[in-house]
Design a protein around this motif. Sequence first.
Motif, PDB file in Angstrom:
ATOM      1  N   GLY A 288      -1.085   9.136   2.606  1.00  0.00           N
ATOM      2  CA  GLY A 288      -1.424   7.723   2.711  1.00  0.00           C
ATOM      3  C   GLY A 288      -0.187   6.854   2.844  1.00  0.00           C
ATOM      4  O   GLY A 288      -0.177   5.880   3.598  1.00  0.00           O
ATOM      5  N   THR A 289       0.873   7.221   2.131  1.00  0.00           N
ATOM      6  CA  THR A 289       2.140   6.486   2.240  1.00  0.00           C
ATOM      7  C   THR A 289       2.688   6.561   3.664  1.00  0.00           C
ATOM      8  O   THR A 289       3.080   5.537   4.245  1.00  0.00           O
ATOM      9  CB  THR A 289       3.179   7.075   1.259  1.00  0.00           C
ATOM     10  OG1 THR A 289       2.711   6.919  -0.078  1.00  0.00           O
ATOM     11  CG2 THR A 289       4.521   6.369   1.412  1.00  0.00           C
ATOM     12  N   PHE A 290       2.712   7.762   4.242  1.00  0.00           N
ATOM     13  CA  PHE A 290       3.212   7.921   5.606  1.00  0.00           C
ATOM     14  C   PHE A 290       2.358   7.153   6.613  1.00  0.00           C
ATOM     15  O   PHE A 290       2.884   6.551   7.559  1.00  0.00           O
ATOM     16  CB  PHE A 290       3.267   9.399   5.979  1.00  0.00           C
ATOM     17  CG  PHE A 290       4.457  10.127   5.409  1.00  0.00           C
ATOM     18  CD1 PHE A 290       5.736   9.846   5.852  1.00  0.00           C
ATOM     19  CD2 PHE A 290       4.301  11.087   4.416  1.00  0.00           C
ATOM     20  CE1 PHE A 290       6.845  10.498   5.327  1.00  0.00           C
ATOM     21  CE2 PHE A 290       5.393  11.752   3.882  1.00  0.00           C
ATOM     22  CZ  PHE A 290       6.672  11.451   4.343  1.00  0.00           C
ATOM     23  N   ILE A 291       1.058   7.167   6.423  1.00  0.00           N
ATOM     24  CA  ILE A 291       0.159   6.454   7.336  1.00  0.00           C
ATOM     25  C   ILE A 291       0.437   4.955   7.308  1.00  0.00           C
ATOM     26  O   ILE A 291       0.504   4.286   8.344  1.00  0.00           O
ATOM     27  CB  ILE A 291      -1.313   6.747   6.983  1.00  0.00           C
ATOM     28  CG1 ILE A 291      -1.660   8.201   7.324  1.00  0.00           C
ATOM     29  CG2 ILE A 291      -2.250   5.800   7.727  1.00  0.00           C
ATOM     30  CD1 ILE A 291      -3.031   8.637   6.861  1.00  0.00           C
ATOM     31  N   MET A 292       0.637   4.402   6.124  1.00  0.00           N
ATOM     32  CA  MET A 292       0.904   2.968   6.000  1.00  0.00           C
ATOM     33  C   MET A 292       2.275   2.597   6.582  1.00  0.00           C
ATOM     34  O   MET A 292       2.421   1.561   7.232  1.00  0.00           O
ATOM     35  CB  MET A 292       0.822   2.551   4.538  1.00  0.00           C
ATOM     36  CG  MET A 292      -0.585   2.543   3.954  1.00  0.00           C
ATOM     37  SD  MET A 292      -1.697   1.335   4.739  1.00  0.00           S
ATOM     38  CE  MET A 292      -2.657   2.404   5.827  1.00  0.00           C
ATOM     39  N   VAL A 293       3.284   3.436   6.343  1.00  0.00           N
ATOM     40  CA  VAL A 293       4.611   3.173   6.898  1.00  0.00           C
ATOM     41  C   VAL A 293       4.564   3.217   8.428  1.00  0.00           C
ATOM     42  O   VAL A 293       5.140   2.354   9.112  1.00  0.00           O
ATOM     43  CB  VAL A 293       5.644   4.182   6.363  1.00  0.00           C
ATOM     44  CG1 VAL A 293       6.965   4.053   7.121  1.00  0.00           C
ATOM     45  CG2 VAL A 293       5.871   3.959   4.872  1.00  0.00           C
ATOM     46  N   PHE A 294       3.866   4.215   8.969  1.00  0.00           N
ATOM     47  CA  PHE A 294       3.724   4.309  10.424  1.00  0.00           C
ATOM     48  C   PHE A 294       3.027   3.071  10.973  1.00  0.00           C
ATOM     49  O   PHE A 294       3.440   2.501  11.994  1.00  0.00           O
ATOM     50  CB  PHE A 294       2.935   5.576  10.785  1.00  0.00           C
ATOM     51  CG  PHE A 294       2.585   5.663  12.241  1.00  0.00           C
ATOM     52  CD1 PHE A 294       3.528   6.064  13.171  1.00  0.00           C
ATOM     53  CD2 PHE A 294       1.313   5.334  12.689  1.00  0.00           C
ATOM     54  CE1 PHE A 294       3.209   6.143  14.521  1.00  0.00           C
ATOM     55  CE2 PHE A 294       0.987   5.406  14.029  1.00  0.00           C
ATOM     56  CZ  PHE A 294       1.936   5.813  14.952  1.00  0.00           C
ATOM     57  N   ASN A 295       1.955   2.631  10.293  1.00  0.00           N
ATOM     58  CA  ASN A 295       1.233   1.436  10.735  1.00  0.00           C
ATOM     59  C   ASN A 295       2.141   0.210  10.723  1.00  0.00           C
ATOM     60  O   ASN A 295       2.094  -0.616  11.641  1.00  0.00           O
ATOM     61  CB  ASN A 295       0.034   1.209   9.826  1.00  0.00           C
ATOM     62  CG  ASN A 295      -1.290   1.265  10.563  1.00  0.00           C
ATOM     63  OD1 ASN A 295      -2.291   0.759  10.090  1.00  0.00           O
ATOM     64  ND2 ASN A 295      -1.300   1.870  11.737  1.00  0.00           N
TER      65      ASN A 295
ATOM     66  N   ILE B 295       2.277   1.804  -3.463  1.00  0.00           N
ATOM     67  CA  ILE B 295       1.244   2.186  -4.432  1.00  0.00           C
ATOM     68  C   ILE B 295       0.782   3.624  -4.208  1.00  0.00           C
ATOM     69  O   ILE B 295       0.591   4.393  -5.166  1.00  0.00           O
ATOM     70  CB  ILE B 295       0.051   1.215  -4.352  1.00  0.00           C
ATOM     71  CG1 ILE B 295       0.474  -0.188  -4.790  1.00  0.00           C
ATOM     72  CG2 ILE B 295      -1.111   1.709  -5.209  1.00  0.00           C
ATOM     73  CD1 ILE B 295       1.075  -0.245  -6.183  1.00  0.00           C
ATOM     74  N   PHE B 296       0.599   4.032  -2.950  1.00  0.00           N
ATOM     75  CA  PHE B 296       0.183   5.411  -2.675  1.00  0.00           C
ATOM     76  C   PHE B 296       1.247   6.404  -3.132  1.00  0.00           C
ATOM     77  O   PHE B 296       0.928   7.466  -3.676  1.00  0.00           O
ATOM     78  CB  PHE B 296      -0.114   5.603  -1.186  1.00  0.00           C
ATOM     79  CG  PHE B 296      -1.419   5.011  -0.748  1.00  0.00           C
ATOM     80  CD1 PHE B 296      -2.577   5.245  -1.470  1.00  0.00           C
ATOM     81  CD2 PHE B 296      -1.504   4.226   0.391  1.00  0.00           C
ATOM     82  CE1 PHE B 296      -3.787   4.701  -1.073  1.00  0.00           C
ATOM     83  CE2 PHE B 296      -2.696   3.678   0.794  1.00  0.00           C
ATOM     84  CZ  PHE B 296      -3.849   3.914   0.060  1.00  0.00           C
ATOM     85  N   LEU B 297       2.510   6.057  -2.907  1.00  0.00           N
ATOM     86  CA  LEU B 297       3.584   6.949  -3.347  1.00  0.00           C
ATOM     87  C   LEU B 297       3.589   7.086  -4.871  1.00  0.00           C
ATOM     88  O   LEU B 297       3.730   8.197  -5.406  1.00  0.00           O
ATOM     89  CB  LEU B 297       4.934   6.415  -2.860  1.00  0.00           C
ATOM     90  CG  LEU B 297       6.146   7.318  -3.131  1.00  0.00           C
ATOM     91  CD1 LEU B 297       5.984   8.669  -2.453  1.00  0.00           C
ATOM     92  CD2 LEU B 297       7.430   6.636  -2.657  1.00  0.00           C
ATOM     93  N   LEU B 298       3.420   5.979  -5.579  1.00  0.00           N
ATOM     94  CA  LEU B 298       3.363   6.028  -7.036  1.00  0.00           C
ATOM     95  C   LEU B 298       2.147   6.802  -7.521  1.00  0.00           C
ATOM     96  O   LEU B 298       2.210   7.541  -8.515  1.00  0.00           O
ATOM     97  CB  LEU B 298       3.345   4.603  -7.610  1.00  0.00           C
ATOM     98  CG  LEU B 298       4.620   3.774  -7.441  1.00  0.00           C
ATOM     99  CD1 LEU B 298       4.406   2.346  -7.936  1.00  0.00           C
ATOM    100  CD2 LEU B 298       5.794   4.426  -8.180  1.00  0.00           C
ATOM    101  N   THR B 299       1.025   6.659  -6.810  1.00  0.00           N
ATOM    102  CA  THR B 299      -0.195   7.364  -7.205  1.00  0.00           C
ATOM    103  C   THR B 299      -0.020   8.875  -7.087  1.00  0.00           C
ATOM    104  O   THR B 299      -0.608   9.638  -7.864  1.00  0.00           O
ATOM    105  CB  THR B 299      -1.385   6.905  -6.344  1.00  0.00           C
ATOM    106  OG1 THR B 299      -1.492   5.475  -6.391  1.00  0.00           O
ATOM    107  CG2 THR B 299      -2.699   7.497  -6.859  1.00  0.00           C
TER     108      THR B 299
ATOM    109  N   ALA C  87       0.834  -1.204   0.000  1.00  0.00           N
ATOM    110  CA  ALA C  87       0.000   0.000   0.000  1.00  0.00           C
ATOM    111  C   ALA C  87       0.866   1.250   0.000  1.00  0.00           C
ATOM    112  O   ALA C  87       0.576   2.223  -0.724  1.00  0.00           O
ATOM    113  CB  ALA C  87      -0.928  -0.007   1.212  1.00  0.00           C
ATOM    114  N   ALA C  88       1.931   1.268   0.822  1.00  0.00           N
ATOM    115  CA  ALA C  88       2.805   2.444   0.893  1.00  0.00           C
ATOM    116  C   ALA C  88       3.422   2.745  -0.471  1.00  0.00           C
ATOM    117  O   ALA C  88       3.472   3.903  -0.913  1.00  0.00           O
ATOM    118  CB  ALA C  88       3.893   2.226   1.941  1.00  0.00           C
TER     119      ALA C  88
END
Length: 407
Positions: free
Chosen positions: A383-390, A301-305, A298-299
């Motif tokens: 979204g990338t930061f949220i997924m990395v934190f999770n 994919i969000f970064l690429l998006t 997810a991290a």
Amino acid sequence: MSKLNNLPIWRRNLIVLWFGVFMTGLGMSEIMPFLSLFIDQLGQYNKSQLTIYSSIVFSVSFLMMALVSPIWGRMADRKGRKLMLLRASLGMGIVFFLMGFVTNVWQLMLLRALQGAFGGYVSNSNALIATQTPREHVGQSLSILVTGMTAGTLLGPLLGGALASVFSYRMSFHITGIIMLTVFVLTYFFVKETFVAPVPLKNGQLPVKKTFKDVTQNKLILILFITTMAVQIVNMSINPILSLYVRQLNANPHTITFVAGLVAAMPGISTVLAAPRFGRLGDRIGSHKVLIFGFIFAAVIFLLTSMTRNIPELMILRFLTGISDAAMLPSVQTLLTRNTKISETSIVFSYNQSFQSIGAVLGPLLGALLANLFSYSGIFVAGTFIMVFNLLFFTYIRKHNQSKPIM
């Protein structure tokens, strides 16, 4: 119907409850295409008032669900999950049907609040499947159940728009109410639960109600709740302004609505396709490994998006976003099941639904804030930061968790 009776009980439960959560997802999302238009018919409102009323009417259901889910969860652990399924389906059926008779926005707002208050069909379906399914099939069964809610949420706007076009806004509510009452009947006759009530203490009293603090003494449970909320936040953050993002990417102005609909459908399609496969994989190698993969995927994919330059790229990346959802959401539910006492399953899943509802409220607010401060791409960077934190939080908690090892 005879074929249903010939199936093993756990498979029959899964089929009926899949249909139930599918219809619940349908009912929650079908008003999206015409909510503002319906409210506009209920009074004389300017653009600002219409926007505010539409937002409140949409979100009040999730707010109420977040508040009351733990109450229903405690009752389910004491009285049985099937009873709560019947309460939820009957209550929502009546509420949906009554929505077709409203004469002002306040009545609609009240009924949307009651819709949320009567909620709990999804969380109790998860709890019943988790407790009544053979252990070796739990992960796959919960994954299949996720596809029901996802498919309902995906098809809801399409069905709602079609019903409103063919019949009317009010008839759409009536039809949905009748379908939910059908869910009530199917649940009553075909869902079976072997429920063991809590054993009274020596003084004759029932065990003390579990509070949120009690439930989250196992920190792994807390991070799984937070994961559910985080996934909902990042999914909902782009939805209200998706058509504006599509327009920014230079879509044909005459097809913006259609293209935005296709883009919005991509995550749901891939989740439906991938979730059962990830469920089977989790049963074999461990759901925590599938969840970690979901965070990382997810991290990325969000970064690429956030760097998307055109519509085809956006559609492909949103499709891949659904694959990450398919890895994360069923894994969370499976891990909750395997780290929770059977007597506390419903309250745990109810708190999980509360966190999901909070995410549904916070997501659009965060998306609007980030879009105004940065740009639409800023939403996906967040979204990338949220997924990395999770991922980091989950890894740390799992490493230091003192409860039984997870699978």
